[in-house]
Scaffold this motif. Structure first.
Motif, PDB file in Angstrom:
ATOM      1  N   MET A 130      40.820  26.784  45.135  1.00 11.50           N
ATOM      2  CA  MET A 130      40.726  28.213  45.433  1.00 11.50           C
ATOM      3  C   MET A 130      41.127  28.515  46.881  1.00 11.50           C
ATOM      4  O   MET A 130      41.623  29.603  47.178  1.00 11.50           O
ATOM      5  CB  MET A 130      39.300  28.722  45.173  1.00 11.50           C
ATOM      6  CG  MET A 130      38.883  28.697  43.711  1.00 11.50           C
ATOM      7  SD  MET A 130      40.021  29.590  42.618  1.00 11.50           S
ATOM      8  CE  MET A 130      41.002  28.227  41.966  1.00 11.50           C
ATOM      9  N   GLU A 178      44.697  29.160  46.811  1.00  8.41           N
ATOM     10  CA  GLU A 178      44.958  30.475  46.222  1.00  8.41           C
ATOM     11  C   GLU A 178      44.682  31.593  47.234  1.00  8.41           C
ATOM     12  O   GLU A 178      45.415  32.585  47.305  1.00  8.41           O
ATOM     13  CB  GLU A 178      44.092  30.675  44.972  1.00  8.41           C
ATOM     14  CG  GLU A 178      44.461  29.804  43.794  1.00  8.41           C
ATOM     15  CD  GLU A 178      45.748  30.260  43.106  1.00  8.41           C
ATOM     16  OE1 GLU A 178      46.261  31.350  43.450  1.00  8.41           O
ATOM     17  OE2 GLU A 178      46.235  29.530  42.230  1.00  8.41           O
ATOM     18  N   ILE A 200      38.387  36.119  43.761  1.00  5.67           N
ATOM     19  CA  ILE A 200      38.953  35.184  42.788  1.00  5.67           C
ATOM     20  C   ILE A 200      37.779  34.624  41.987  1.00  5.67           C
ATOM     21  O   ILE A 200      36.836  34.054  42.558  1.00  5.67           O
ATOM     22  CB  ILE A 200      39.735  34.044  43.458  1.00  5.67           C
ATOM     23  CG1 ILE A 200      40.882  34.595  44.308  1.00  5.67           C
ATOM     24  CG2 ILE A 200      40.289  33.089  42.404  1.00  5.67           C
ATOM     25  CD1 ILE A 200      41.683  33.518  45.033  1.00  5.67           C
ATOM     26  N   LYS A 220      36.489  31.986  39.279  1.00  6.96           N
ATOM     27  CA  LYS A 220      36.829  30.690  38.695  1.00  6.96           C
ATOM     28  C   LYS A 220      35.796  30.354  37.622  1.00  6.96           C
ATOM     29  O   LYS A 220      34.605  30.175  37.914  1.00  6.96           O
ATOM     30  CB  LYS A 220      36.832  29.607  39.774  1.00  6.96           C
ATOM     31  CG  LYS A 220      37.076  28.193  39.279  1.00  6.96           C
ATOM     32  CD  LYS A 220      38.481  28.003  38.747  1.00  6.96           C
ATOM     33  CE  LYS A 220      38.722  26.543  38.383  1.00  6.96           C
ATOM     34  NZ  LYS A 220      40.015  26.349  37.713  1.00  6.96           N
ATOM     35  N   PRO A 250      42.136  30.779  37.243  1.00  7.15           N
ATOM     36  CA  PRO A 250      41.391  31.753  38.043  1.00  7.15           C
ATOM     37  C   PRO A 250      41.769  33.182  37.689  1.00  7.15           C
ATOM     38  O   PRO A 250      42.894  33.447  37.245  1.00  7.15           O
ATOM     39  CB  PRO A 250      41.786  31.413  39.478  1.00  7.15           C
ATOM     40  CG  PRO A 250      43.081  30.694  39.369  1.00  7.15           C
ATOM     41  CD  PRO A 250      43.040  29.961  38.077  1.00  7.15           C
ATOM     42  N   TYR A 308      42.118  37.030  39.225  1.00  2.00           N
ATOM     43  CA  TYR A 308      42.321  37.652  40.530  1.00  2.00           C
ATOM     44  C   TYR A 308      41.855  39.105  40.507  1.00  2.00           C
ATOM     45  O   TYR A 308      42.197  39.870  39.593  1.00  2.00           O
ATOM     46  CB  TYR A 308      43.790  37.581  40.920  1.00  2.00           C
ATOM     47  CG  TYR A 308      44.329  36.167  40.888  1.00  2.00           C
ATOM     48  CD1 TYR A 308      44.099  35.296  41.930  1.00  2.00           C
ATOM     49  CD2 TYR A 308      45.030  35.712  39.770  1.00  2.00           C
ATOM     50  CE1 TYR A 308      44.565  33.982  41.886  1.00  2.00           C
ATOM     51  CE2 TYR A 308      45.499  34.406  39.722  1.00  2.00           C
ATOM     52  CZ  TYR A 308      45.261  33.541  40.772  1.00  2.00           C
ATOM     53  OH  TYR A 308      45.713  32.251  40.724  1.00  2.00           O
TER      54      TYR A 308
END
Length: 587
Positions: free
Chosen positions: A360, A363, A499, A501, A507, A509
């Motif tokens: 993450m 990301e 985000i 998870k 994931p 968004y």
């Protein structure tokens, strides 16, 4: 049994050390001891020598001095009563004013130490007669007066040199930084030493601390600066590295200083372009900002694998920092992020597996458009940010000095300088905000390529990524409720995006602003987009872009976009539909 005698030798300048001062004083002591049938003690630890130590301000009485050691031996009885102290003259003991020097002299006599001045063969004992006492006072007064006059002469000469240095940039002489030498009336760079200095700054900007640089230099046997008399170990110390990093002479500046009430203070603004510069200003300020960052975060380079979440991850529930913990070997153990308050039983937020968290982290970097971390211009942009931060640190330090001076001695000139420095500081802070925004606005279009080029494996890469988020004032709030983990990026208390998870699933968004929504669309993550808009607005956009996708979403009855073929035309339409402008317009 013959009385024991001890010699005390002192000289204050390097020139005297290179000359005959030590031999002369010791020879006179030996001659007197033979003449008066004294047992002159010359064994190790009993020849009391203070080299390069001034008696004008009483420095030869400091805890590190040999005169202090002699006095301690007398007090402890290690040196017997009735012993002799042989000195060249009373000014060897003290050049302070009589009020300070006389009590110290009488303390020796009252301890039953016989003081002999070899230059005039005067002998002083306990309860001296009036004539001897008056004579000693006269000698002390003369020594202090000579020191005062000498100090005034030197101060006037030095002040004149400083004026010429400021007005004509005339060299001060051989007194210069260790990486320079004075030759034929000008300062020249000693390249070997200059390269060492440059390397100190380079390592600092890469995240190395002073202790790590010190150890590295000692392991590589990099020659230290300075003479053996100043550094007997011939090893680098932490303070040596710190002095180099704070010395503005590396960028060519000379800062005149002077003593005011015994305190050394800066006199006026620094003289620029006085010395040959060996480090670029942007590198100097970048290193200064890196040191400041390390001081704030207390980060060190002890671990081979830098924690990318350091000073970034916080607990959603209690806002405490999330720390890295190791629960032992897999499969039951492993490394986790855990709320620091949870460790103490004050928070019930669950720990997060580090492999999930680091996935993450990448990301988050993508959604923050952190392309400067992989662009060829990354170092230049980072250095520009760091340079401005370093200038702010320097300006704040200078402002604090000026405020301190004006509190002690108010003046219109100082007040004007404070106002000017405050204005400069405001401008620098505004510039920093602009640079932060500019640095974070390079859009990541191809997320796959970004991940391929992003370095989160090496220490330097992980440190750079972490520092990037800190410079943007980004915190990431993390919450784990066992079924799903939520990561929310926050800047200055304002959420930017989230985000979600859900274990092994992709994931989800959640953009909370224009920039994060643009990032999701540009990076083709709309297949996992949770849009925080009304259902009506969502379908309005979808019907304009892809009626087929709108039907799929309506059939599922969720506020989440279903799979749609995201070709370039659809991406453009999505951006336009949300009023974000097309990619073509931005390029």
């Amino acid at each position: 049994m013959r009385p024991k005698a001890y010699s005390y030798i002192r000289f204050s300048t390097p020139e005297q050390a290179r000359g005959d001062s030590k031999r002369r004083q010791l020879a006179a002591a030996r001659e007197y001891a033979i003449k008066e049938n004294l047992d002159l003690v010359e064994e190790a630890g009993h020849i009391f020598l203070d080299e390069g130590v001034s008696a004008y301000k009483g420095k030869n009485r400091s805890d590190a001095s040999n005169l202090k050691l002699f006095l301690d031996y007398v007090a402890s009885g290690k040196i017997e009563k009735g012993s002799y102290l042989l000195i060249e003259s009373l000014d060897r003991i003290s050049r302070e004013d009589v009020a300070a020097a006389l009590p110290r002299f009488l303390d020796l006599l009252n301890a039953d130490i016989v003081v002999v001045t070899l230059s005039d063969s005067m002998v002083y004992r306990k309860n001296p007669d009036l004539g001897s006492l008056v004579y000693s006072i006269v000698q002390m007064g003369r020594a202090n007066a000579e020191s005062v006059q000498k100090g005034d002469r030197i101060a006037k000469v030095w002040r004149n040199k400083q004026v010429l240095a400021r007005e004509e940039k005339r060299p001060l002489g051989r007194a210069c930084p260790y990486w320079l030498e004075y030759k034929e009336g000008r300062y020249c760079v000693i390249e070997d030493r200059a390269n060492v200095v440059r390397r100190v700054f380079e390592l600092t900007t890469q995240g190395y601390g002073q202790i790590q640089i010190m150890k590295l230099f000692n392991w590589e046997e990099v020659p230290v600066f300075g003479s053996a008399s100043r550094n007997k170990s011939r090893l680098w110390g932490k303070s040596s590295i710190a002095k180099i990093l704070s010395n503005r002479s590396v960028i060519g500046e000379y800062q005149p200083t002077g003593l005011i009430d015994g305190i050394r203070v800066t006199l006026g603004e620094p003289v620029k372009d006085y010395y040959p510069a060996i480090v670029d200003e942007n590198v100097f300020y970048a290193a200064s900002a890196a040191r400041q960052q390390r001081a704030v975060t207390q980060s060190t380079k002890q671990a081979a694998n830098f924690n990318v979440w350091s000073k970034v991850a916080i607990c959603t529930k209690c806002r405490s920092p999330m720390h890295l913990v190791n629960k032992g070997p897999s499969p039951k153990g492993g490394r986790y992020l855990r709320c620091s308050a949870g460790v103490k039983g004050k928070c019930d937020n669950r720990s997060v597996r580090l492999d999930y968290a680091e996935e993450m982290f990448k990301e988050i970097l993508a959604k923050l458009n952190s392309s400067s971390l992989v662009e060829d211009t990354r170092k230049q942009k980072d250095q520009k940010l760091a340079e401005t931060k370093g200038r702010i640190v320097a300006a704040e330090k200078k402002l604090a000095e000026l405020v301190s001076l004006v509190e002690e001695a108010p003046s219109v000139m100082l007040a004007t300088l404070i106002q000017k420095k405050e204005s400069e500081l405001d401008d620098l802070k505004s510039l920093l905000e602009e640079e932060k925004i500019s640095s974070s606005m390079q859009e990541v279009i191809d997320k796959g390529e970004f991940f391929d080029r992003l370095d989160v494996m090496s220490y330097e890469g992980r440190y750079a990524a972490n520092l990037y988020l800190q410079r943007l004032d980004i915190k990431v709030a993390i919450k784990n409720d066992s079924k799903e983990i939520m990561f929310v990026a926050i800047r200055k208390e304002m959420p930017q995006f989230g985000i979600l998870k859900v274990m092994a699933n992709a994931p989800i968004y959640i953009p909370l602003g224009i920039e994060s929504l643009k990032a999701v669309i540009n990076q083709e993550d709309v297949t996992s987009l949770a849009v925080p808009y009304s259902k009506e607005r969502l379908f309005e956009v979808l019907n304009k872009v892809s009626p087929e996708a709108a039907l799929k979403v309506e059939a599922q009855g969720v506020d989440r976009l279903a799979k749609i073929p995201l070709d370039a035309e659809i991406k453009e339409k999505l951006l336009e539909s949300f009023g974000l402008g097309s990619q073509k317009e931005r390029t």
